[in-house]
Design an enzyme around this catalytic site. Structure first.
Site, mmCIF file in Angstrom:
data_model
loop_
_atom_site.group_PDB
_atom_site.id
_atom_site.type_symbol
_atom_site.label_atom_id
_atom_site.label_comp_id
_atom_site.label_asym_id
_atom_site.label_seq_id
_atom_site.Cartn_x
_atom_site.Cartn_y
_atom_site.Cartn_z
ATOM 1 N N LYS A 120 -41.472 16.099 22.565
ATOM 2 C CA LYS A 120 -40.455 15.588 21.648
ATOM 3 C C LYS A 120 -40.884 14.246 21.040
ATOM 4 O O LYS A 120 -40.778 14.015 19.828
ATOM 5 C CB LYS A 120 -39.133 15.430 22.401
ATOM 6 N N CYS A 162 -34.082 8.295 15.466
ATOM 7 C CA CYS A 162 -35.108 9.096 16.142
ATOM 8 C C CYS A 162 -36.504 8.602 15.814
ATOM 9 O O CYS A 162 -37.234 8.121 16.679
ATOM 10 C CB CYS A 162 -34.970 10.546 15.716
HETATM 11 N N1 SAJ Z 1 -38.740 9.694 5.386
HETATM 12 C C1 SAJ Z 1 -39.590 9.177 4.421
HETATM 13 N N2 SAJ Z 1 -40.493 10.008 3.841
HETATM 14 C C2 SAJ Z 1 -40.575 11.330 4.152
HETATM 15 C C3 SAJ Z 1 -39.717 11.846 5.151
HETATM 16 C C4 SAJ Z 1 -38.805 11.003 5.735
HETATM 17 O O1 SAJ Z 1 -39.537 7.984 4.110
HETATM 18 O O2 SAJ Z 1 -41.420 12.019 3.567
HETATM 19 C C5 SAJ Z 1 -37.768 8.811 6.048
HETATM 20 C C6 SAJ Z 1 -36.321 9.202 5.805
HETATM 21 O O3 SAJ Z 1 -35.845 8.673 4.599
HETATM 22 C C7 SAJ Z 1 -35.657 8.618 7.022
HETATM 23 C C8 SAJ Z 1 -36.708 8.784 8.120
HETATM 24 O O4 SAJ Z 1 -37.942 8.937 7.442
HETATM 25 O O5 SAJ Z 1 -35.397 7.232 6.861
HETATM 26 C C9 SAJ Z 1 -36.496 9.954 9.038
HETATM 27 O O6 SAJ Z 1 -36.012 11.071 8.320
HETATM 28 P P1 SAJ Z 1 -36.454 12.568 8.649
HETATM 29 O O7 SAJ Z 1 -35.713 13.451 7.729
HETATM 30 O O8 SAJ Z 1 -37.921 12.683 8.661
HETATM 31 O O9 SAJ Z 1 -36.054 12.796 10.164
HETATM 32 P P2 SAJ Z 1 -34.704 12.587 11.016
HETATM 33 O O10 SAJ Z 1 -34.793 11.247 11.684
HETATM 34 O O11 SAJ Z 1 -33.498 12.874 10.225
HETATM 35 O O12 SAJ Z 1 -34.889 13.749 12.105
HETATM 36 C C10 SAJ Z 1 -36.064 13.745 12.892
HETATM 37 C C11 SAJ Z 1 -36.662 15.156 12.849
HETATM 38 N N3 SAJ Z 1 -37.984 15.137 13.465
HETATM 39 C C12 SAJ Z 1 -39.075 15.653 12.824
HETATM 40 O O13 SAJ Z 1 -39.008 16.116 11.718
HETATM 41 C C13 SAJ Z 1 -40.353 15.630 13.566
HETATM 42 C C14 SAJ Z 1 -35.731 16.119 13.588
HETATM 43 O O14 SAJ Z 1 -36.319 17.412 13.666
HETATM 44 C C15 SAJ Z 1 -35.437 15.588 15.007
HETATM 45 O O15 SAJ Z 1 -34.553 16.456 15.704
HETATM 46 C C16 SAJ Z 1 -34.770 14.246 14.856
HETATM 47 O O16 SAJ Z 1 -35.711 13.362 14.210
HETATM 48 C C17 SAJ Z 1 -34.401 13.727 16.222
HETATM 49 O O17 SAJ Z 1 -33.186 13.757 16.532
HETATM 50 O O18 SAJ Z 1 -35.284 13.363 16.995
#
Ligand code: SAJ
Length: 413
Positions: free
Chosen positions: A213, A267
């Site tokens: 994880k 996360c």
């Molecule tokens: N972000 C970027 N650029 C991107 C993707 C995301 O700047 O290309 C930023 C987003 O704006 C945000 C942060 O990253 O601030 C995280 O967003 P996210 O959509 O990547 O992820 P979370 O935090 O909403 O959810 C993540 C997910 N993990 C992965 O994709 C590996 C989700 O599957 C997990 O269940 C979750 O963390 C968790 O609860 O751990």
């Protein structure tokens, strides 16, 4: 087949509530346990206290059918799922206080044959600790770290992996990793999750599941850091980073993520630190990624400062506070940090827009900031700072921004 008919879910937040609702919708009796009376009342009225597509419809259904009810104190059940937050302390060390409190809250009602599953993201070794805490509260029962396969209670880790905004679909469709403290513990948890999971359920040991994880979220953090680093370099070089990434991604083995104002949420900005805390010496890349992503809000503030210097009394529309698009979650949000820094440094008059919340976080109200309406803020602004790519902002279109300086941290519009 799972013999589990009732599950106590401790922590009715972004993970615990949707998980409860999906189990209940598949016929399992759910007792949701939360320390917050307002959360418990709202859930018992069938009203979710968080925004997640489809959750309201399904919650109402399972509350009305009597399959889900919420309480403040634990009650006996066949299995328990712990889905409480695991924050970090000031020194970035994981803080297991919520897990420990959750464990102690269910200990008095445990009975021989119960299964306990830790869903909270946790540092390597946390599931063992959970078993030890339970054992110290209930010396009359045996636990897997003492009695192995002969234990009265089964303990496993099944980390949640769902993406906020798509939780109900991903809960059912995603593959799950289950790490039992013994193989039978893993099997019991697998049988339970099979009630609704249509993806694969992969069994391993608890430590590997914990690390898996953390690895998933650290992988994403490192990859977003690469995009954010490129965005800063491209700014210096006068290159449009989104065009650049679009071109580079045409290569069949290149898939660069999107730069943004920084990385938020509870996360990805948190979990990599649990790996760092476990092995600081060998986690250099993971630490560098954290530094790059945490540095991005400062870069955005510099961009706004430079733009603001062109006006006597600049009015700055700050669009979005959530940590990402179309969610109401402001936890660890870089947008909140950016607005906070702009206010602290007295850069212009700030018109803060966040359509998904009714009140600003305390840190911002303490600075005298209030929520503004989207159309009015954009209309009266000299500078439009797009922090979150909410659908509402994209629907507003590019025309509304004509004649304004646009600082577009998300590359959309
Ligand atoms: N972000 C970027 N650029 C991107 C993707 C995301 O700047 O290309 C930023 C987003 O704006 C945000 C942060 O990253 O601030 C995280 O967003 P996210 O959509 O990547 O992820 P979370 O935090 O909403 O959810 C993540 C997910 N993990 C992965 O994709 C590996 C989700 O599957 C997990 O269940 C979750 O963390 C968790 O609860 O751990």
């Amino acid at each position: 087949m799972s013999g589990v008919r009732s599950v106590g879910v401790v922590g009715l937040g972004y993970i615990g509530l949707p998980t409860s609702v999906v189990f209940a919708d598949h016929g399992v009796d759910i007792i949701g346990i939360d320390v917050n009376p307002a959360t418990v009342d709202s859930i018992n009225r069938g009203e979710p206290h968080i925004v997640e597509p489809q959750l309201d419809v399904l919650l109402r259904k399972v509350v009305e059918s009597g399959k889900l009810r919420a309480t403040l104190t634990a009650e006996a059940a066949d299995a328990f799922i712990i889905a409480v937050p695991t924050p970090f302390r000031d020194n970035h060390e994981p803080d297991l206080a919520y897990i420990e409190a959750a464990v102690k809250s269910i200990a008095p009602v445990l009975a021989k044959g119960n299964l306990i599953v830790l869903e909270s993201t946790a540092p390597v070794g946390a599931t063992d600790r959970l078993s030890e805490w339970l054992a110290s509260s209930r010396p009359d029962l045996t636990f897997p770290h003492q009695a192995g396969e002969l234990s009265d209670i089964r303990v496993a880790h099944c980390p949640e992996r769902v993406l906020p905004g798509q939780i109900l679909r991903e809960l059912v469709e995603n593959d799950r990793i289950i790490g039992g403290l013994t193989p039978k513990c893993g099997q019991a948890a697998s049988d339970l999750y099979r009630v609704f999971v249509r993806g694969n359920v992969k069994l391993t040991d608890a430590r590997t599941a914990e690390m898996a994880k953390l690895t998933e979220n650290a992988f994403r953090d490192v990859n977003i850091a690469f995009a954010n680093e490129l965005s800063v370099i491209c700014d210096r070089l006068g290159i449009n980073v989104w065009e650049l990434i679009g071109l580079a991604n045409l290569h069949p083995r290149v898939n660069i993520l999107n730069p943004g104002p920084g990385v938020g949420g509870h996360c990805i900005a948190v979990d990599p630190w649990f790996i760092v805390a476990a092995d600081r010496e060998n986690s250099r890349l993971i630490q560098a990624a954290r530094a790059v992503n945490d540095g991005k809000p400062h870069f955005v503030v510099d961009q706004v400062r430079q733009a603001a210097a062109k006006f006597d009394q600049p009015r700055i529309a700050c669009l979005g506070l959530a940590y990402k698009a179309n969610v109401d979650d402001l936890r660890e949000s870089p947008a909140v940090d950016i607005v906070h820094m702009l206010a602290e440094q007295k850069i212009g008059t700030l018109l803060v827009v966040e359509p998904h919340v009714d009140t600003l976080p305390k840190a911002l109200t303490a600075q005298g900031l209030t929520l503004s309406d989207y159309a009015q803020a954009v209309d009266s602004a000299d500078i439009v700072l797009l922090l979150v790519d909410h659908a509402l902002f994209l629907a507003g279109g590019r025309d509304a921004l004509n004649g304004k300086i646009v600082i577009n941290t998300r590359g959309v519009l």
